[in-house]
Design an enzyme around this catalytic site. Structure first.
Site, PDB file in Angstrom:
ATOM      1  N   PHE A   1       1.316  -1.575   0.054  1.00 19.50           N
ATOM      2  CA  PHE A   1       0.136  -0.247  -0.186  1.00 19.50           C
ATOM      3  C   PHE A   1       0.361   0.693  -0.296  1.00 19.50           C
ATOM      4  CE2 PHE A   1      -4.651   1.203   0.893  1.00 19.50           C
ATOM      5  CZ  PHE A   1      -5.634   0.190   0.269  1.00 19.50           C
TER       6      PHE A   1
ATOM      7  N   GLU B   1      -6.629   2.072  -3.440  1.00 17.52           N
ATOM      8  CA  GLU B   1      -5.595   2.160  -3.413  1.00 17.52           C
ATOM      9  C   GLU B   1      -4.712   0.386  -4.338  1.00 17.52           C
ATOM     10  OE1 GLU B   1      -3.266   5.355  -1.269  1.00 17.52           O
ATOM     11  OE2 GLU B   1      -1.834   3.763  -0.394  1.00 17.52           O
TER      12      GLU B   1
ATOM     13  N   LEU C   1     -15.269   6.092  -3.959  1.00 20.46           N
ATOM     14  CA  LEU C   1     -13.204   5.549  -4.477  1.00 20.46           C
ATOM     15  C   LEU C   1     -13.362   4.620  -5.266  1.00 20.46           C
ATOM     16  CD1 LEU C   1     -10.987   6.590  -2.523  1.00 20.46           C
ATOM     17  CD2 LEU C   1     -11.213   4.683  -1.153  1.00 20.46           C
TER      18      LEU C   1
ATOM     19  N   HIS D   1      -8.052  11.729  -1.918  1.00 22.75           N
ATOM     20  CA  HIS D   1      -7.043  10.281  -1.833  1.00 22.75           C
ATOM     21  C   HIS D   1      -7.329  10.044  -3.575  1.00 22.75           C
ATOM     22  CE1 HIS D   1      -7.691   6.094  -2.878  1.00 22.75           C
ATOM     23  NE2 HIS D   1      -7.274   5.495  -1.926  1.00 22.75           N
TER      24      HIS D   1
ATOM     25  N   ARG E   1      -2.214  10.668   6.376  1.00 23.93           N
ATOM     26  CA  ARG E   1      -2.865  10.273   6.291  1.00 23.93           C
ATOM     27  C   ARG E   1      -2.215   8.816   5.850  1.00 23.93           C
ATOM     28  NH1 ARG E   1      -6.451   5.982   5.958  1.00 23.93           N
ATOM     29  NH2 ARG E   1      -8.068   6.908   5.053  1.00 23.93           N
TER      30      ARG E   1
ATOM     31  N   GLN F   1      -7.775  14.999   3.479  1.00 16.51           N
ATOM     32  CA  GLN F   1      -6.474  13.998   2.722  1.00 16.51           C
ATOM     33  C   GLN F   1      -7.659  13.963   1.477  1.00 16.51           C
ATOM     34  OE1 GLN F   1      -6.204  10.314   2.835  1.00 16.51           O
ATOM     35  NE2 GLN F   1      -3.886  10.266   3.249  1.00 16.51           N
TER      36      GLN F   1
ATOM     37  N   ARG G   1      -0.243   9.059  -0.174  1.00 15.65           N
ATOM     38  CA  ARG G   1      -1.159  10.355  -0.844  1.00 15.65           C
ATOM     39  C   ARG G   1      -0.729  11.198  -1.357  1.00 15.65           C
ATOM     40  NH1 ARG G   1      -6.562   7.128   2.463  1.00 15.65           N
ATOM     41  NH2 ARG G   1      -5.670   4.994   1.331  1.00 15.65           N
TER      42      ARG G   1
ATOM     43  N   HIS H   1     -11.410  12.897   1.188  1.00 15.17           N
ATOM     44  CA  HIS H   1     -11.351  11.268   1.546  1.00 15.17           C
ATOM     45  C   HIS H   1     -11.243  11.415   3.689  1.00 15.17           C
ATOM     46  CE1 HIS H   1     -11.150   6.993   1.504  1.00 15.17           C
ATOM     47  NE2 HIS H   1      -9.373   7.345   1.525  1.00 15.17           N
TER      48      HIS H   1
HETATM   49  C1  FAD Z   1     -14.559   4.746   0.708  1.00 19.57           C
HETATM   50  C2  FAD Z   1     -13.700   4.724   1.744  1.00 19.57           C
HETATM   51  C3  FAD Z   1     -13.005   3.429   1.699  1.00 19.57           C
HETATM   52  C4  FAD Z   1     -11.654   3.432   2.718  1.00 19.57           C
HETATM   53  N1  FAD Z   1     -11.255   2.543   3.077  1.00 19.57           N
HETATM   54  C5  FAD Z   1     -10.638   2.353   3.730  1.00 19.57           C
HETATM   55  C6  FAD Z   1      -9.522   1.565   4.130  1.00 19.57           C
HETATM   56  O1  FAD Z   1      -9.247   1.024   3.150  1.00 19.57           O
HETATM   57  N2  FAD Z   1      -8.026   1.411   4.856  1.00 19.57           N
HETATM   58  C7  FAD Z   1      -8.549   2.279   6.116  1.00 19.57           C
HETATM   59  O2  FAD Z   1      -8.072   2.153   7.120  1.00 19.57           O
HETATM   60  N3  FAD Z   1      -9.686   2.996   6.208  1.00 19.57           N
HETATM   61  C8  FAD Z   1     -10.066   3.353   4.558  1.00 19.57           C
HETATM   62  N4  FAD Z   1     -10.973   4.734   4.716  1.00 19.57           N
HETATM   63  C9  FAD Z   1     -10.951   5.820   5.895  1.00 19.57           C
HETATM   64  C10 FAD Z   1     -11.851   4.312   6.601  1.00 19.57           C
HETATM   65  O3  FAD Z   1     -12.827   3.550   6.297  1.00 19.57           O
HETATM   66  C11 FAD Z   1     -12.483   5.888   7.777  1.00 19.57           C
HETATM   67  O4  FAD Z   1     -11.332   7.163   8.580  1.00 19.57           O
HETATM   68  C12 FAD Z   1     -13.352   4.867   8.822  1.00 19.57           C
HETATM   69  O5  FAD Z   1     -13.623   3.448   8.742  1.00 19.57           O
HETATM   70  C13 FAD Z   1     -13.793   5.809   9.569  1.00 19.57           C
HETATM   71  O6  FAD Z   1     -14.813   5.269  11.171  1.00 19.57           O
HETATM   72  P1  FAD Z   1     -15.139   5.637  12.235  1.00 19.57           P
HETATM   73  O7  FAD Z   1     -15.490   4.596  13.156  1.00 19.57           O
HETATM   74  O8  FAD Z   1     -14.318   6.511  12.771  1.00 19.57           O
HETATM   75  O9  FAD Z   1     -16.231   6.094  11.695  1.00 19.57           O
HETATM   76  P2  FAD Z   1     -17.968   5.962  10.637  1.00 19.57           P
HETATM   77  O10 FAD Z   1     -17.585   4.134  10.112  1.00 19.57           O
HETATM   78  O11 FAD Z   1     -17.747   6.737   9.759  1.00 19.57           O
HETATM   79  O12 FAD Z   1     -18.585   5.647  11.613  1.00 19.57           O
HETATM   80  C14 FAD Z   1     -19.079   6.899  12.437  1.00 19.57           C
HETATM   81  C15 FAD Z   1     -20.641   6.602  13.435  1.00 19.57           C
HETATM   82  O13 FAD Z   1     -21.073   7.691  13.770  1.00 19.57           O
HETATM   83  C16 FAD Z   1     -22.134   7.528  13.938  1.00 19.57           C
HETATM   84  N5  FAD Z   1     -23.008   9.037  13.901  1.00 19.57           N
HETATM   85  C17 FAD Z   1     -22.568  10.664  13.036  1.00 19.57           C
HETATM   86  N6  FAD Z   1     -23.400  11.557  13.682  1.00 19.57           N
HETATM   87  C18 FAD Z   1     -23.991  11.421  14.899  1.00 19.57           C
HETATM   88  C19 FAD Z   1     -24.661  11.812  15.299  1.00 19.57           C
HETATM   89  N7  FAD Z   1     -24.519  12.922  15.592  1.00 19.57           N
HETATM   90  N8  FAD Z   1     -25.335  10.832  16.262  1.00 19.57           N
HETATM   91  C20 FAD Z   1     -25.639   9.477  16.354  1.00 19.57           C
HETATM   92  N9  FAD Z   1     -24.470   9.302  16.046  1.00 19.57           N
HETATM   93  C21 FAD Z   1     -23.584   9.766  14.705  1.00 19.57           C
HETATM   94  C22 FAD Z   1     -22.654   6.903  12.336  1.00 19.57           C
HETATM   95  O14 FAD Z   1     -23.947   7.220  12.008  1.00 19.57           O
HETATM   96  C23 FAD Z   1     -21.808   6.183  12.172  1.00 19.57           C
HETATM   97  O15 FAD Z   1     -22.384   4.839  13.371  1.00 19.57           O
HETATM   98  C24 FAD Z   1     -11.938   4.296   3.530  1.00 19.57           C
HETATM   99  C25 FAD Z   1     -12.618   5.691   3.624  1.00 19.57           C
HETATM  100  C26 FAD Z   1     -13.952   5.934   2.623  1.00 19.57           C
HETATM  101  C27 FAD Z   1     -14.635   6.534   2.611  1.00 19.57           C
END
Ligand code: FAD
Length: 579
Positions: A119, A254, A251, A241, A393, A239, A285, A351
């Site tokens: 990666f 990568e 997306l 992407h 990142r 960031q 990135r 991203h």
């Molecule tokens: C398309 C895509 C592909 C990616 N691929 C990778 C990868 O391969 N490897 C990697 O390391 N990273 C990757 N990333 C980055 C990574 O996936 C995210 O940074 C990470 O999943 C975020 O996780 P989280 O638990 O912080 O939030 P999220 O998974 O976004 O969850 C947020 C949660 O908060 C809740 N929420 C939000 N606001 C409120 C509110 N006001 N009240 C109550 N609940 C709320 C939502 O319901 C949700 O359950 C990718 C990101 C994207 C967008």
């Protein structure tokens, strides 16, 4: 109607970070734990992550947590805090094994170990070329993580409040004592009183017009915290992407380049050879996204347009169908392009938020440069800034951040819940949010939120995107102020209480505006280029003045005040970054 609930621990957000901490909290049945989520947890953005989660398992070749730490520090353009980075890279190995034991179906090597692929920015021997470090489940890694963590939370008896949107955090006598949530199906308000609250509400890619982020990624957590006096750290670092589907932003992982895919310009050149002679298409990135934009600016976009090609045609059908099946599907569905036969048209897409709510290594929210802890409040995941990603990142380090720091936050919250008493609620805890909603519902002849949102996203894309300069950002500053004024008269057409998504979208727009403002102010002030923050009027990194974290506060007049905090350096002294 207003309801009141009491818990020991509240987790706001059911993505990877939130669920990991909930699993740890719920291991002690005496700690009453609830997850509050505006989406059904399995719809969280974590489920969209494709490429992988990294750890120096060394399943296919030599690797060490120390190499991983070096790559992360270099990737961060030396802004990441090295003590936290070392912890993350050390704990990575055991947290991946733990996920496997929870039931996560990783892809496998022929001899049955967890498969790993290269990666961007991940190297062997401190920068000597790509290493296979990213563990994956085809190109559905996040989906598998989210499902595994959700099943384990259910098994542990965690309570869920699904489709409840948290709209305020309650801070009383210097300590966090709960949150207020809006029940989307009824319009009722719920006051949750608790000893400890974790914000794990994910990112805010919706500030920009071309983004890989889900519709729900509106930065509610950081915006709520910011309005209650908590600073936001390093918000100028966002960031882009390199490979989003042209015009749509969806997306393309990568992992395509990890498997051997290459970027080509209109002349058919593999242009990354010029920008990053060693790592080529697998440079970090920020470097690749800028190279793409540079090619486009110099007229070498495909047919002179604003995109280049990601070419995977030489990988063969087997690799594409087995290791990148979802990507192949996306391209066929959204583009009518079959990546087995044709290159994919791509452009950089907004991203990932490197910045967010400042925390220590146990997820505790800190409020100043001397690391003063706000008792009872925690943050983890993309919402938080530990800071392990600094100015940029590395791919696969976010999923890792979620599980490592989700776990650490869960453990520390459990400790705290066993020691602390529940704090008293402030008087009239719903008054402020009721006033906010009343104002949003009162207008009958204003503009719709969607129009303001689009204007915000356009100005942020143009002026506070991959390339920035002072004058453009000044234009963004003026525009955001104008939009904030117009926002005061935004109209919510739906005046009802059942599934009033119109009201929630208008409220979320307020969050996007606040976060755009903090991002822009932090970016204007930082007169250097570093990682994701690339200024055309200050082209180089300036460690003498800017090797420091930004902390943005909102003062009593609603103006943004910027302060700074030193970066923690342990082993790796800042050097020029060459890939
Ligand atoms: C398309 C895509 C592909 C990616 N691929 C990778 C990868 O391969 N490897 C990697 O390391 N990273 C990757 N990333 C980055 C990574 O996936 C995210 O940074 C990470 O999943 C975020 O996780 P989280 O638990 O912080 O939030 P999220 O998974 O976004 O969850 C947020 C949660 O908060 C809740 N929420 C939000 N606001 C409120 C509110 N006001 N009240 C109550 N609940 C709320 C939502 O319901 C949700 O359950 C990718 C990101 C994207 C967008």
């Amino acid at each position: 109607m207003i309801h009141t609930h009491t818990y020991d621990a509240l987790v706001v957000g059911g993505g990877g970070a939130g669920l990991m901490s909930a699993i740890y909290l719920s291991r002690d049945p005496s700690i009453k734990t609830a997850v509050i989520s505006k989406l059904y947890p399995t719809r969280s953005h974590t489920g969209a992550a494709q490429g992988g989660i990294c750890a120096a398992l060394a399943n296919l070749e030599e690797d060490h947590p120390e190499w991983h730490a070096f790559d992360t520090v270099k990737g961060s353009d030396y802004l990441g805090d090295q003590d936290a980075i070392e912890v993350m890279c050390e704990e990575a190995v055991d947290v991946i094994i733990e996920l496997e034991h929870m039931g996560l179906p990783f892809s496998r090597t022929p001899d049955g170990k967890i498969a790993q692929r290269p990666f961007g920015g991940h190297t062997h021997h401190f920068g000597q070329g790509p290493v296979r470090r990213s563990c994956y489940a085809a190109d559905r890694t996040g989906h598998m993580i989210l499902q595994t963590l959700y099943q384990n939370s259910i098994k542990n008896g965690v309570e869920f409040f699904d489709e409840y949107q948290v709209v305020d955090v309650l801070i009383n006598q210097g300590r966090c004592v709960g949150v207020v949530a809006y029940e989307v199906s009824t319009g009722d308000l719920h006051v949750f009183n608790a000893k400890a609250v974790l914000f794990s509400t994910g990112g805010f890619g919706r500030v920009w017009s071309i983004t890989s982020n889900a519709f729900a990624n509106t930065g509610d957590g950081p915006a709520i915290a910011f309005r209650r006096g908590i600073p936001l750290e390093d918000m100028e670092f966002y960031q882009f992407h390199p490979t989003g589907i042209y015009k749509l932003g969806i997306l393309i992982t990568e992992g395509v380049r990890g498997e051997g895919g290459v970027l080509r310009n209109d002349l058919g050149e593999r242009f990354m050879e010029r920008y990053a002679p060693t790592m080529k298409d697998l440079a970090s990135r920020d470097v690749v996204a800028r190279a793409i934009n540079q090619e486009i600016r110099e007229g070498r976009g495909i047919n002179g347009k604003k995109y280049v090609y990601l070419d995977a045609t030489h990988l063969g059908k087997d690799v594409i169908e087995n290791k990148l099946p979802d990507i192949a599907d996306f391209c066929r569905t959204y583009l009518g392009v079959d990546p087995v036969k044709d290159p994919m048209p791509i452009q950089p897409t907004a991203h990932y938020a490197m910045g967010g709510i400042p925390t220590d290594m146990n997820g505790r929210v800190i409020t100043d440069a001397s690391n003063t802890v706000l008792e009872g409040l925690y943050a983890a995941g993309e919402t938080a800034c530990v800071s392990v990603h600094g100015a940029n990142r590395l791919g696969t380090n976010s999923l890792l951040d979620l599980v490592v720091f989700g776990r650490r936050a869960g453990l520390d919250m459990a400790r705290y819940c066993l020691e602390a008493e529940i704090g008293p609620l402030p008087e009239n805890p719903t008054a402020d949010i009721e006033a906010t909603f009343a104002a949003l519902l009162a207008t009958t002849d204003g503009e719709p939120a969607a129009r303001l949102r689009e204007e915000l996203q356009d100005v942020m894309q143009d002026e506070v995107g991959i390339f920035r300069e002072g004058k453009g950002m000044e234009r963004a500053r003026v525009k955001i102020r104008e939009l904030q004024e117009r926002y005061a008269k935004v109209v919510v057409m739906d005046k009802g209480t059942r599934f009033n998504t119109d009201l929630m979208e208008a409220w979320e727009l307020g969050n996007l505006l606040d976060l755009a403002q903090v991002t822009t102010e932090s970016a204007i002030n930082r007169t250097e280029s570093r990682g994701g923050h690339m200024r055309e009027d200050y082209l180089t990194r300036n460690d003498a003045e800017w090797l420091k974290h930004t902390l943005a506060y909102r003062d009593a007049r609603g103006e943004i005040e910027l302060r700074y905090k030193p970066v923690t350096i342990t082993k790796f002294q800042p050097k020029e970054r060459v890939y």
